[in-house]
Design an enzyme around this catalytic site. Structure first.
Site, mmCIF file in Angstrom:
data_model
loop_
_atom_site.group_PDB
_atom_site.id
_atom_site.type_symbol
_atom_site.label_atom_id
_atom_site.label_comp_id
_atom_site.label_asym_id
_atom_site.label_seq_id
_atom_site.Cartn_x
_atom_site.Cartn_y
_atom_site.Cartn_z
ATOM 1 N N ASN A 125 22.773 -66.159 10.236
ATOM 2 C CA ASN A 125 23.066 -65.378 11.436
ATOM 3 C C ASN A 125 21.804 -64.898 12.136
ATOM 4 O OD1 ASN A 125 22.504 -63.724 9.229
ATOM 5 N ND2 ASN A 125 23.575 -61.990 10.132
ATOM 6 N N TYR A 126 20.663 -65.109 11.553
ATOM 7 C CA TYR A 126 19.444 -64.505 12.086
ATOM 8 C C TYR A 126 18.390 -65.593 12.259
ATOM 9 C CZ TYR A 126 15.615 -61.085 12.399
ATOM 10 O OH TYR A 126 14.550 -60.334 12.798
ATOM 11 N N ASP B 75 23.451 -19.181 -1.413
ATOM 12 C CA ASP B 75 23.156 -20.039 -2.571
ATOM 13 C C ASP B 75 24.217 -19.882 -3.664
ATOM 14 O OD1 ASP B 75 22.517 -17.548 -3.585
ATOM 15 O OD2 ASP B 75 20.470 -18.061 -4.184
ATOM 16 N N ALA C 44 30.640 -80.466 1.287
ATOM 17 C CA ALA C 44 29.708 -79.703 0.458
ATOM 18 C C ALA C 44 28.284 -79.981 0.919
ATOM 19 C CB ALA C 44 29.870 -80.089 -0.999
ATOM 20 N N ARG D 31 28.756 -54.380 3.259
ATOM 21 C CA ARG D 31 27.865 -53.526 4.040
ATOM 22 C C ARG D 31 28.545 -53.097 5.334
ATOM 23 N NH1 ARG D 31 23.102 -57.173 4.852
ATOM 24 N NH2 ARG D 31 22.427 -55.440 6.156
ATOM 25 N N TYR E 204 27.209 -65.416 1.550
ATOM 26 C CA TYR E 204 26.829 -64.374 2.494
ATOM 27 C C TYR E 204 27.548 -64.611 3.810
ATOM 28 C CZ TYR E 204 24.391 -61.678 5.974
ATOM 29 O OH TYR E 204 24.128 -60.823 7.020
ATOM 30 N N LYS F 264 16.623 -24.545 0.789
ATOM 31 C CA LYS F 264 17.509 -24.539 -0.393
ATOM 32 C C LYS F 264 18.977 -24.740 -0.027
ATOM 33 C CE LYS F 264 18.295 -20.563 -2.664
ATOM 34 N NZ LYS F 264 17.968 -19.497 -3.651
ATOM 35 N N ARG G 97 11.476 -21.369 -5.434
ATOM 36 C CA ARG G 97 11.743 -21.885 -6.778
ATOM 37 C C ARG G 97 12.338 -23.289 -6.780
ATOM 38 N NH1 ARG G 97 14.792 -16.367 -8.347
ATOM 39 N NH2 ARG G 97 15.047 -16.407 -6.085
ATOM 40 N N SER H 184 31.545 -76.169 -0.496
ATOM 41 C CA SER H 184 30.512 -75.445 -1.232
ATOM 42 C C SER H 184 29.142 -75.665 -0.607
ATOM 43 C CB SER H 184 30.473 -75.942 -2.679
ATOM 44 O OG SER H 184 31.661 -75.576 -3.310
HETATM 45 C C1 UD1 Z 1 19.763 -11.769 -5.772
HETATM 46 C C2 UD1 Z 1 19.952 -10.284 -6.074
HETATM 47 C C3 UD1 Z 1 20.262 -10.118 -7.550
HETATM 48 C C4 UD1 Z 1 21.513 -10.888 -7.886
HETATM 49 C C5 UD1 Z 1 21.382 -12.361 -7.485
HETATM 50 C C6 UD1 Z 1 22.704 -13.043 -7.637
HETATM 51 C C7 UD1 Z 1 18.542 -9.045 -4.517
HETATM 52 C C8 UD1 Z 1 17.270 -8.307 -4.341
HETATM 53 N N1 UD1 Z 1 18.754 -9.565 -5.719
HETATM 54 O O1 UD1 Z 1 18.641 -12.237 -6.502
HETATM 55 O O2 UD1 Z 1 20.469 -8.751 -7.854
HETATM 56 O O3 UD1 Z 1 21.774 -10.777 -9.258
HETATM 57 O O4 UD1 Z 1 20.960 -12.467 -6.115
HETATM 58 O O5 UD1 Z 1 22.634 -14.362 -7.206
HETATM 59 O O6 UD1 Z 1 19.312 -9.132 -3.585
HETATM 60 N N2 UD1 Z 1 17.356 -14.160 1.517
HETATM 61 C C9 UD1 Z 1 17.151 -13.961 2.865
HETATM 62 N N3 UD1 Z 1 16.047 -13.287 3.245
HETATM 63 C C10 UD1 Z 1 15.157 -12.770 2.383
HETATM 64 C C11 UD1 Z 1 15.379 -12.967 0.997
HETATM 65 C C12 UD1 Z 1 16.495 -13.671 0.603
HETATM 66 O O7 UD1 Z 1 17.934 -14.405 3.698
HETATM 67 O O8 UD1 Z 1 14.180 -12.162 2.824
HETATM 68 C C13 UD1 Z 1 18.562 -14.915 1.091
HETATM 69 C C14 UD1 Z 1 18.232 -16.175 0.323
HETATM 70 O O9 UD1 Z 1 18.140 -17.289 1.184
HETATM 71 C C15 UD1 Z 1 19.412 -16.298 -0.625
HETATM 72 C C16 UD1 Z 1 19.889 -14.868 -0.803
HETATM 73 O O10 UD1 Z 1 19.317 -14.111 0.220
HETATM 74 O O11 UD1 Z 1 20.458 -17.075 -0.082
HETATM 75 C C17 UD1 Z 1 19.481 -14.302 -2.166
HETATM 76 O O12 UD1 Z 1 18.094 -14.371 -2.331
HETATM 77 P P1 UD1 Z 1 17.453 -14.867 -3.687
HETATM 78 O O13 UD1 Z 1 15.980 -14.891 -3.516
HETATM 79 O O14 UD1 Z 1 18.112 -16.102 -4.126
HETATM 80 O O15 UD1 Z 1 17.834 -13.650 -4.638
HETATM 81 P P2 UD1 Z 1 17.964 -13.672 -6.224
HETATM 82 O O16 UD1 Z 1 16.617 -13.619 -6.800
HETATM 83 O O17 UD1 Z 1 18.863 -14.749 -6.644
HETATM 84 CA CA CA Z 2 19.821 -16.510 -5.647
#
Ligand code: UD1
Ligand code: CA
Length: 462
Positions: free
Chosen positions: A384-385, A102, A421, A331, A364, A22, A15, A403
């Site tokens: 310088n260059y 996340d 100058a 810089r 500069y 992400k 997404r 100046s």
């Molecule tokens: C998930 C929850 C949802 C909750 C929401 C809150 C599940 C099924 N759903 O949904 O109930 O309300 O979080 O934020 O858990 N990830 C993996 N491996 C995978 C899938 C996901 O490591 O196979 C990790 C993702 O990188 C992420 C986290 O798990 O950091 C959550 O996955 P995400 O797809 O964001 O779940 P949501 O749809 O947000």
């Molecule tokens: Ca999520």
């Protein structure tokens, strides 16, 4: 309690529509995942286990050895992801906290609350639930008439009635370890072809086990980032948190809404930050400074009582009482000593400007060492260059650069010397002398000058 924390970060971030994983998208200047890792570390439960998959090498590079890694080869859901941590943790802990990479705004107190409730309830599973106005796609927490948790249902699987539920699954869980390892392999396959961690709630209920909950109404803490819209929301919330912290530490932010301070920045008390100022990276600002409006400082160290107006600085260092701008550009490697004044449209790169140097307009200075109290006239340029190599310019203490002087490097202007100058200086200038002209030559004492200067037909702009 022997606790371990598992952070999930193996998702494909579909997404986000991004090449970058992400959890590596920056939030207040740091990768999103670094916040979860730091929060988890604050529990003092040893290194958290980070489950990685998509973008594994990039994540490793960003997070380093602050965590232990478990790899989820296939993206088979959050339940499957937790299972990948089992070989690292089984037998090593009795309690497992699971959170998602996340959710960078989650506070350590909330994680602690979960562990406390887990210990107190006697249930093998405790979940964090959120009461919120906007469900933001979260799973719904379904309870029976007595208020017992029955299930967590993902939004896509909700009935119309369930969609109206205001109690959401925040995505933080605490488990009794052996119960977790026993039940994870039993998760059913969802309609989407994934093993949802959330379905473990249904498994518990089916066995007559009561699921414990901790409930919060703090939506900010539970912001989960799935899209760039969420990312902007989280950025805003993080910015508010950071700005509030600095205001409480004694920094005036004239307009916090338009002040952008990375999580990595330090600021001394009684400093005033004017609107539309961006302080990034390893920037460190002293006391009683005035910064902005409209400044961008990246990895820049600023001493006490400096003033920076409408300017940009990257990897620069300003000692105390330096005053720059409007429209100055520092810089990499610009080092301005105490009391330097730099006015409009100046650029300094890889150079030291000694105490009290004045550089008022349109200059500069690159690859140069400038001694104390030097005056750099308007339009001065260190050439310088030469198209191949960078060469250094040295201007000794107390020199006065007229100046529009071109200093063709490598070149040295001696202490107390002056350039006229418009001079184009191609040879070293002896201390205390005056040079002028194109190319610049030393002005001799009166009796010697008549033939030489006259022959060249040059005028002096000293
Ligand atoms: C998930 C929850 C949802 C909750 C929401 C809150 C599940 C099924 N759903 O949904 O109930 O309300 O979080 O934020 O858990 N990830 C993996 N491996 C995978 C899938 C996901 O490591 O196979 C990790 C993702 O990188 C992420 C986290 O798990 O950091 C959550 O996955 P995400 O797809 O964001 O779940 P949501 O749809 O947000
Ligand atoms: Ca999520």
């Amino acid at each position: 309690m022997n606790l371990a924390v598992v952070i999930l970060a193996a998702g494909e971030s579909t997404r986000m529509k991004s090449e970058l994983p992400k959890v590596l998208h920056p939030l207040a200047g740091r990768p999103m995942i670094s916040y979860s890792v730091e929060t988890a570390a604050q529990l003092g439960a040893g290194k958290p286990v980070l489950v990685v998959g998509h973008g594994l090498e990039q994540v490793r590079e960003a997070v380093g050895d602050a965590v232990e890694y478990a790899v989820q080869e296939e993206r088979l859901g959050t339940g499957h992801a937790v299972l990948q941590a089992r070989p690292l943790l089984e037998g090593r802990c009795d309690t497992v906290l699971v959170c998602y990479g996340d959710m960078p705004l989650l506070a350590v107190e909330t994680l602690r609350q979960l562990t406390v409730q887990q210990a107190a309830s006697g249930s093998p599973v405790t979940i964090l639930t959120l009461l919120a106005r906007d469900p933001r796609g979260f799973g719904r927490v379904v309870r029976d008439a007595e208020g017992r948790v029955l299930a967590v249902v993902e939004e896509a699987d909700c009935t119309a009635e369930q969609l109206a539920i205001a109690e959401l699954n925040a995505g933080v869980y605490c488990f009794e370890a052996s119960w977790l390892w026993e039940h994870l392999p039993r998760l059913p396959l969802s309609r989407k072809g994934e093993y949802y961690l959330t379905d473990i709630v249904g498994l518990a209920v089916a066995e007559g086990v009561e699921v414990a909950t901790v409930t919060t109404d703090d939506e900010t803490q539970c912001l989960g980032i799935n899209t760039r819209v969420h990312l902007a929301e989280a950025e805003r919330a993080m910015r508010q948190r950071i700005n509030r912290r600095w205001m409480l530490e004694g920094v005036t932010l004239v307009d916090p809404e338009t002040t952008y301070i990375d999580a990595t920045v330090e600021i001394g008390p009684d400093t005033v930050i004017y609107p539309n100022t961006h302080l990034r990276g390893q920037t460190c600002i002293g006391r009683q400074c005035r910064i902005g409006p409209n400044c961008v400082l990246v990895d820049t160290v600023v001493g006490d009582r400096c003033q920076i107006l409408l300017s940009v600085a990257e990897q620069a260092r300003l000692e105390e009482e330096v005053d720059i701008g409007p429209f100055a550009h520092l810089r990499q490697g610009a080092h301005l000593a105490r009391g330097v004044h730099m006015g409009n449209f100046g650029e300094v790169k890889n150079s030291y400007l000694g105490p009290g140097v004045k550089m008022g307009h349109f200059s500069y200075v690159g690859d140069a060492t400038v001694g104390a109290e030097v005056n750099i006239g308007a339009g001065t340029i260190t050439c310088n260059y030469d198209g191949v190599r960078k060469q250094r310019t040295v201007i000794e203490e107390g020199a006065f650069i007229g100046s529009d002087t071109m200093l063709v490097a490598p070149v040295r202007v001696g202490a107390g010397a002056k350039t006229g100058a418009g001079s184009v200086v191609t040879h070293d200038v002896p201390p205390g002398s005056l040079v002028y002209g194109v190319p610049a030559r030393v002005k001799r004492k009166k009796e010697e000058t008549s033939s030489e200067a006259g022959a060249g037909g040059e005028t002096e702009h000293g």
